[in-house]
Design a protein around this motif. Structure first.
Motif, PDB file in Angstrom:
ATOM      1  N   PHE A 139       0.812  -1.223   0.000  1.00 48.65           N
ATOM      2  CA  PHE A 139       0.000   0.000   0.000  1.00 48.65           C
ATOM      3  C   PHE A 139       0.843   1.270   0.000  1.00 48.65           C
ATOM      4  O   PHE A 139       0.318   2.370  -0.022  1.00 48.65           O
ATOM      5  CB  PHE A 139      -0.913   0.025   1.229  1.00 48.65           C
ATOM      6  N   THR A 140       2.168   1.114   0.101  1.00 49.99           N
ATOM      7  CA  THR A 140       3.014   2.298   0.245  1.00 49.99           C
ATOM      8  C   THR A 140       3.624   2.692  -1.095  1.00 49.99           C
ATOM      9  O   THR A 140       4.334   1.905  -1.713  1.00 49.99           O
ATOM     10  CB  THR A 140       4.130   2.036   1.279  1.00 49.99           C
ATOM     11  N   ASP A 141       3.329   3.907  -1.499  1.00 48.78           N
ATOM     12  CA  ASP A 141       3.845   4.408  -2.762  1.00 48.78           C
ATOM     13  C   ASP A 141       5.214   5.050  -2.516  1.00 48.78           C
ATOM     14  O   ASP A 141       5.320   6.120  -1.927  1.00 48.78           O
ATOM     15  CB  ASP A 141       2.860   5.447  -3.318  1.00 48.78           C
ATOM     16  N   LEU A 142       6.263   4.371  -2.963  1.00 51.34           N
ATOM     17  CA  LEU A 142       7.627   4.841  -2.698  1.00 51.34           C
ATOM     18  C   LEU A 142       8.154   5.801  -3.764  1.00 51.34           C
ATOM     19  O   LEU A 142       9.328   6.166  -3.745  1.00 51.34           O
ATOM     20  CB  LEU A 142       8.571   3.640  -2.589  1.00 51.34           C
ATOM     21  N   GLN A 143       7.276   6.212  -4.675  1.00 50.85           N
ATOM     22  CA  GLN A 143       7.702   7.092  -5.771  1.00 50.85           C
ATOM     23  C   GLN A 143       8.602   8.259  -5.337  1.00 50.85           C
ATOM     24  O   GLN A 143       9.639   8.475  -5.947  1.00 50.85           O
ATOM     25  CB  GLN A 143       6.461   7.639  -6.496  1.00 50.85           C
ATOM     26  N   PRO A 144       8.201   9.002  -4.301  1.00 48.58           N
ATOM     27  CA  PRO A 144       9.043  10.162  -3.941  1.00 48.58           C
ATOM     28  C   PRO A 144      10.487   9.767  -3.620  1.00 48.58           C
ATOM     29  O   PRO A 144      11.416  10.542  -3.834  1.00 48.58           O
ATOM     30  CB  PRO A 144       8.355  10.730  -2.686  1.00 48.58           C
ATOM     31  N   LEU A 145      10.653   8.558  -3.132  1.00 51.11           N
ATOM     32  CA  LEU A 145      11.992   8.084  -2.783  1.00 51.11           C
ATOM     33  C   LEU A 145      12.716   7.542  -4.014  1.00 51.11           C
ATOM     34  O   LEU A 145      13.940   7.538  -4.074  1.00 51.11           O
ATOM     35  CB  LEU A 145      11.871   6.988  -1.716  1.00 51.11           C
ATOM     36  N   GLN A 146      11.937   7.100  -4.976  1.00 53.41           N
ATOM     37  CA  GLN A 146      12.541   6.481  -6.154  1.00 53.41           C
ATOM     38  C   GLN A 146      12.852   7.483  -7.266  1.00 53.41           C
ATOM     39  O   GLN A 146      13.674   7.218  -8.124  1.00 53.41           O
ATOM     40  CB  GLN A 146      11.618   5.377  -6.678  1.00 53.41           C
ATOM     41  N   ARG A 147      12.168   8.617  -7.195  1.00 54.06           N
ATOM     42  CA  ARG A 147      12.361   9.614  -8.267  1.00 54.06           C
ATOM     43  C   ARG A 147      13.702  10.326  -8.188  1.00 54.06           C
ATOM     44  O   ARG A 147      14.177  10.868  -9.159  1.00 54.06           O
ATOM     45  CB  ARG A 147      11.233  10.659  -8.208  1.00 54.06           C
ATOM     46  N   ALA A 148      14.281  10.370  -6.974  1.00 52.64           N
ATOM     47  CA  ALA A 148      15.548  11.088  -6.809  1.00 52.64           C
ATOM     48  C   ALA A 148      16.481  10.264  -5.922  1.00 52.64           C
ATOM     49  O   ALA A 148      16.050   9.312  -5.275  1.00 52.64           O
ATOM     50  CB  ALA A 148      15.290  12.450  -6.175  1.00 52.64           C
ATOM     51  N   ALA A 149      17.747  10.641  -5.897  1.00 55.28           N
ATOM     52  CA  ALA A 149      18.711   9.951  -5.039  1.00 55.28           C
ATOM     53  C   ALA A 149      18.966  10.816  -3.801  1.00 55.28           C
ATOM     54  O   ALA A 149      18.984  12.043  -3.876  1.00 55.28           O
ATOM     55  CB  ALA A 149      20.008   9.737  -5.803  1.00 55.28           C
ATOM     56  N   PHE A 150      19.121  10.152  -2.668  1.00 56.33           N
ATOM     57  CA  PHE A 150      19.341  10.860  -1.400  1.00 56.33           C
ATOM     58  C   PHE A 150      20.581  10.315  -0.685  1.00 56.33           C
ATOM     59  O   PHE A 150      20.460   9.639   0.326  1.00 56.33           O
ATOM     60  CB  PHE A 150      18.132  10.722  -0.488  1.00 56.33           C
TER      61      PHE A 150
END
Lengths: 433, 249
Positions: free
Chosen positions: A52-63
């Motif tokens: 149920f967790t949309d990880l898009q914000p974490l996958q769109r950029a590198a941190f």
């Protein structure tokens, strides 16, 4: 980004780490953790725990972890501080900030320090704990944290030590497109007691990846409050791994208000008879916030008690998730566990997924669970309005009451309840549509 | 004060319940609206207070010359309309005192008065509590939470006393009260009678009217005012029942 491209920046950040003077076992451990992360990659929604967790914000950029530390003035931290704290550690972008901290005088038998400092001066406190969390299986973010963590905090109490004042840890994120890889440890030896509040705040689009390892010894008691108030564009992943010995008490209250994407995981194991845990929390979501609470309670010993109660509110287009598993092993007789998830939807486009789960393998147990999703009570709303309270104010009052009801579970600590209530009110001042 | 003209209303998407109610209430007057079950008493209270779930299909209601039906429920309340609920709502987590103060300040703001400070507020609260014999501890709870039936009704009248409305509509305030509570509630209502205030009591029974003597009594039947008279009409109804007004019970 492809799976490989997603992990590449972290692999490179790992290679580029300065050659710190760390014990050989830790270096080895970091190597294998990095390898593990590279193998696992980011979780996908095909995995049940991340469905149920949309990880898009974490996958769109590198941190990657920051290469330098942001300068922070005391005034930047002041609004977030807990007035009643007796001992305070502040970390900025994942690194101890001594000028902002006030550890103060510690009673005999209490160790409170940054993780890096503890590694230098008392590595034995961390040795066992860090080795053990190696065996966490398919948890890529824990593996990544194990490889990259620079700092965090350690609170360790010797047997029978009672720490009267509240310990406060403030994690401040400031560096854009960087991650704080925090490794925190709380170890309470037999018969000791402590109260701790961790606050996560910041500005901008950073990623906090915090792993807490918590061990509560025989007859010891820990109250652990987490105030997740990250910036609206930040990502927060906070994983707690808790082990309770015989007759231990552990209470966790998580108030989750911030973050574009925020997830709190609690993985708790009863290792000794007669222990008890209370897992409570409130999550308030608005805009496009994505918030998950995921708990796994493993009753691996008889006569243990679990009280679990989480509430969430989703407004606008926000999405909340509650995943709760209580497992009772075959020999864990006389288990007494209940779990409740109550959720409030404030917008036609808001959504909440609640998935409570019991896996009971013992026969003499008392277990229950429940989940509700509903709207604001129309009759209560009308009652308030019929007394002249404007509609928007009435809605705000009811949402505040919804959260307050679970904050009330923090017994015998009016200052803490007021502190959390204050942050709920602050959030609500932003309006609930 | 209140002019109801040919009011027709129905439950949303449902059947028509009010079928042409006409009623005029002047300042200083106390009116009783009596009627059998299902005659539309609660619908009338609901429509006047702005309760969701009702639809006005015809007619007009003027409050101090303004179109009451065009106002939202909270607006009506701030303008001086008060509804004492037949079933007061429990609101866990909203502290009674906090709620009352928010309501009072909203109403005072509308009247052009400043917020009451904590001291003034507490003083006013204590005086009214005494009148209704409500323990101060009840105010530290959630709104109506853990209140007995009688305490809930007394709390309604207490709120009314605090908010000092121009028009009070009491919906079956006497139902479920024992004789002591009924007397306390009546005392509270009587204390509020005054030349500038109008009170509309909706009730099934004549009992309350022994304590709060109305100027006018109306019988609501089949969604209309079937008969109006002085206080003696209530006594008459007590003798004859609602049989003549279409209630088999």
């Amino acid at each position: 980004m492809s799976a490989l491209a997603e992990i590449q920046p972290y692999v490179e950040a790992f290679k580029a780490r300065p050659n710190a003077a760390e014990p050989a076992w830790l270096k080895q451990r970091r190597e294998s953790a990095m390898q593990r992360f590279a193998e696992l990659g980011f979780p996908t929604r095909k995995q049940e725990a991340w469905r149920f967790t949309d990880l898009q914000p974490l996958q769109r950029a590198a941190f990657p972890p920051p290469s330098s530390v942001s300068r922070v003035a005391a005034a930047d931290v002041a609004p977030w501080l807990y007035g009643a704290a007796a001992h305070r550690i502040v970390l900025v972008d994942g690194v101890f900030a001594p000028e902002l901290s006030a550890i103060g005088a510690l009673p005999k038998g209490v160790w409170l320090a940054a993780t890096a400092e503890t590694l230098r001066t008392r590595p034995e406190l961390l040795d066992a704990v860090l080795r053990e969390t190696d065996a966490l299986g398919a948890q890529p973010f824990i593996a990544l944290n194990a490889a990259l963590f620079a700092d965090g905090f350690v609170l360790a109490l010797e047997p029978s030590v009672v720490l009267g004042g509240t310990v406060e840890i403030v994690h401040l994120g400031r560096a854009a497109k960087r991650s704080s890889q925090l490794r925190n440890l709380i170890a309470l030896a037999a018969g000791s007691r402590a109260t701790l509040i961790e606050t996560y705040v910041g500005e901008g689009d950073y990623w906090t990846n915090a792993v807490g390892v918590i061990a509560v010894g025989a007859g010891a008691a820990l109250r652990h409050v987490r105030l997740q108030n990250e910036s609206a564009t930040a990502i927060h992943l906070g994983h707690q791994r808790v082990e309770l010995d015989r007759d231990a008490r552990y209470e966790n209250f998580t108030l989750s208000l911030g973050g574009r994407l925020a997830r709190t995981d609690i993985h708790l194991k009863f290792d000794g008879e007669g222990a008890a845990c209370g897992l409570f929390g409130a999550t308030l979501l608005r805009g496009e916030q994505e918030g998950t609470i995921a708990t796994v309670v493993d009753h691996a010993a008889p006569r243990c008690v679990t009280r679990e109660y989480y509430k969430s509110v989703a407004a606008d287009r926000a999405h909340g998730v509650f995943l709760g598993t209580i497992g009772v092993r075959p020999h864990a007789q006389k288990t007494d566990a209940n779990q409740l998830s109550k959720n409030l939807l404030l917008g036609a486009r808001a959504a909440i997924d609640a998935k409570p789960e019991l896996e009971i393998l013992a026969d003499d147990v008392k277990c229950s669970h429940g989940a509700t999703v509903g709207d604001l009570d129309e009759t209560a709303l009308f009652y308030l309005e019929s007394r002249g309270i404007p509609a928007a104010e009435a809605r705000r009052m009811l949402v505040e009451a919804f959260a307050a009801e679970v904050i009330e579970r923090i017994e015998d600590d009016a200052a803490m309840r007021a502190h959390l209530g204050h942050h709920v009110a602050r959030w609500l001042a932003g309006g609930v549509a | 004060m209140l002019e109801i003209k040919n009011l027709h209303a129905r439950i949303s998407e449902g059947r028509e319940i009010l079928k042409g109610v006409d009623l005029t209430v002047k300042p200083g007057e106390v009116h009783a609206i009596m009627g059998p079950n299902g005659s539309g008493k609660s619908t009338l209270a609901g429509v006047l207070s702005g309760k969701p779930g009702y639809e006005v299909t015809e007619g007009q209601v003027l409050f101090q010359g303004r179109d009451l039906l065009a106002m939202a429920a909270d607006e009506r309340a701030r303008d001086g309309v008060f509804l004492a609920f037949q079933y007061p709502v429990e609101i866990p987590g909203v502290n009674n005192m906090y709620f009352l103060r928010a309501a009072l300040n909203a109403v005072r703001k509308q009247r052009g008065e400043s917020d009451m400070d904590a001291g003034q507020f507490l003083k006013a609260v204590r005086a009214k509590l005494k009148l209704l014999e409500i323990g101060e501890d009840l105010l530290q709870r959630g709104v109506n939470v853990g209140f007995s039936g009688g305490e809930k009704k007394r709390n309604e009248i207490f709120q009314m006393a605090m908010l000092e409305p121009k028009l009070a509509i009491l919906d079956e305030t006497d139902s479920g009260l024992d004789i002591d509570a009924l007397q306390m509630v009546s005392r509270g209502i009587n204390a509020l009678r005054g030349p500038k205030r109008a009170i509309v009591m909706i009730t099934h029974y004549q009992r309350l009217l022994n304590y709060v003597v109305p100027d006018r009594v109306h019988v609501l039947s089949g969604g209309r005012i079937a008969k109006s008279g002085g206080k003696e009409l209530a006594l008459e109804l007590e003798q004859t029942g609602y049989g003549a007004y279409g209630d088999a019970a």
